[in-house]
Design an enzyme around this catalytic site. Structure first.
Site, PDB file in Angstrom:
ATOM      1  CG  HIS A   1      -1.754   1.199   1.358  1.00 55.41           C
ATOM      2  ND1 HIS A   1      -2.823   1.440   0.516  1.00 55.41           N
ATOM      3  CD2 HIS A   1      -1.678   2.257   2.192  1.00 55.41           C
ATOM      4  CE1 HIS A   1      -3.374   2.593   0.844  1.00 55.41           C
ATOM      5  NE2 HIS A   1      -2.700   3.105   1.858  1.00 55.41           N
TER       6      HIS A   1
ATOM      7  NE  ARG B   1      17.445  17.381  14.047  1.00 53.55           N
ATOM      8  CZ  ARG B   1      17.118  18.292  14.929  1.00 53.55           C
ATOM      9  NH1 ARG B   1      16.256  18.021  15.870  1.00 53.55           N
ATOM     10  NH2 ARG B   1      17.626  19.492  14.857  1.00 53.55           N
TER      11      ARG B   1
ATOM     12  CG  ASP C   1      -5.030   2.401  -2.877  1.00 52.53           C
ATOM     13  OD1 ASP C   1      -4.712   2.675  -1.703  1.00 52.53           O
ATOM     14  OD2 ASP C   1      -6.003   1.692  -3.160  1.00 52.53           O
TER      15      ASP C   1
ATOM     16  N   GLY D   1       3.291   4.636   4.133  1.00 50.07           N
ATOM     17  CA  GLY D   1       2.792   5.256   5.351  1.00 50.07           C
ATOM     18  C   GLY D   1       1.356   4.854   5.573  1.00 50.07           C
TER      19      GLY D   1
ATOM     20  CD  GLU E   1      -9.620   7.973  -2.055  1.00 47.28           C
ATOM     21  OE1 GLU E   1     -10.362   8.741  -1.405  1.00 47.28           O
ATOM     22  OE2 GLU E   1      -8.726   7.305  -1.516  1.00 47.28           O
TER      23      GLU E   1
ATOM     24  CB  SER F   1      -5.044   4.634   5.462  1.00 42.67           C
ATOM     25  OG  SER F   1      -6.092   5.131   4.689  1.00 42.67           O
ATOM     26  N   GLY F   2      -4.266   7.874   4.954  1.00 44.33           N
ATOM     27  CA  GLY F   2      -4.607   9.242   5.345  1.00 44.33           C
ATOM     28  C   GLY F   2      -3.434  10.140   5.651  1.00 44.33           C
ATOM     29  CB  VAL F   3       0.192   9.576   6.245  1.00 41.16           C
ATOM     30  CG1 VAL F   3       0.831   8.990   4.987  1.00 41.16           C
ATOM     31  CG2 VAL F   3       1.221  10.331   7.072  1.00 41.16           C
ATOM     32  N   GLY F   4      -1.173  11.248   3.556  1.00 40.71           N
ATOM     33  CA  GLY F   4      -0.921  12.214   2.495  1.00 40.71           C
ATOM     34  C   GLY F   4      -0.082  11.688   1.337  1.00 40.71           C
ATOM     35  CE  LYS F   5      -0.016   5.635   1.547  1.00 45.66           C
ATOM     36  NZ  LYS F   5      -0.780   5.932   2.766  1.00 45.66           N
ATOM     37  CB  SER F   6      -3.041  10.066  -2.903  1.00 46.77           C
ATOM     38  OG  SER F   6      -3.142   8.660  -2.829  1.00 46.77           O
TER      39      SER F   6
END
Length: 173
Positions: free
Chosen positions: A4, A109, A43, A19, A68, A21-26
């Site tokens: 994914h 870092r 996806d 990452g 999506e 779902s919802g983290v901002g990959k797309s």
């Protein structure tokens, strides 16, 4: 093997965004495409090891180059950005894990050594990037890809600075 995430060609490197779902990959993938990079998959990414021993990724055939976006729906990248905005497959050269930052979590870092992750029996360099709301994660992914390209050419800024500082400290003694 399926995973994914989103896979893009960023400059001359294949970059796999992973990452939760919802983290901002797309959204990150779309911003990178808007900047001229090319989408391979979103996806669901199909990964396999080729005859040369490299990890190669492509899209699930029935999903193609669709993305999506929550709140917007499904978009077709070549329809929006033209046929040059996509690629059928790419070697995976770098993994960028997008991570929702947690209180007290530590991130790299200095970057002297690049950790690797094993996928389809191939060790792939990896970075974990804090994906804070409002941050321009696409810029950080783009820089990570450029920096990895330099490392492949034998240029490691962190190691060079470390060496310079050690020489200076030796001169102070």
């Amino acid at each position: 093997m399926r995973c994914h995430g989103a896979l893009l060609e960023v400059g001359d490197l294949g970059v796999l965004l992973l990452g939760p779902s919802g983290v901002g990959k797309s959204e990150c993938a779309l911003e990178l495409v808007r900047r001229g990079h090319r989408l391979v998959a979103d996806d669901v990414v199909l990964l396999e090891r080729n005859e040369s021993g490299e990890a190669v990724g492509r899209a699930l055939p029935r999903l193609g180059h669709h993305v999506e976006i929550r709140g917007l729906g499904i978009v077709n990248v070549p329809d929006l950005f033209g046929p040059a905005s996509v690629r059928e497959s790419v070697r995976v050269d770098l993994i960028c894990r997008l991570d929702p930052p947690e209180q007290g979590r530590e991130y790299e870092r200095v970057g002297l050594e690049r950790p690797t992750e094993e996928w389809v029996e191939v060790a792939i360099p990896s970075v974990t990037l804090p994906a804070r709301p409002g941050a321009n994660i696409a810029t950080v992914v783009e820089v990570a890809a450029r920096e990895q390209s330099l490392r492949r050419a034998g240029i490691n800024a962190a190691a060079r600075l470390d060496e310079q500082l050690r020489r200076e400290m030796q001169g102070d003694r």
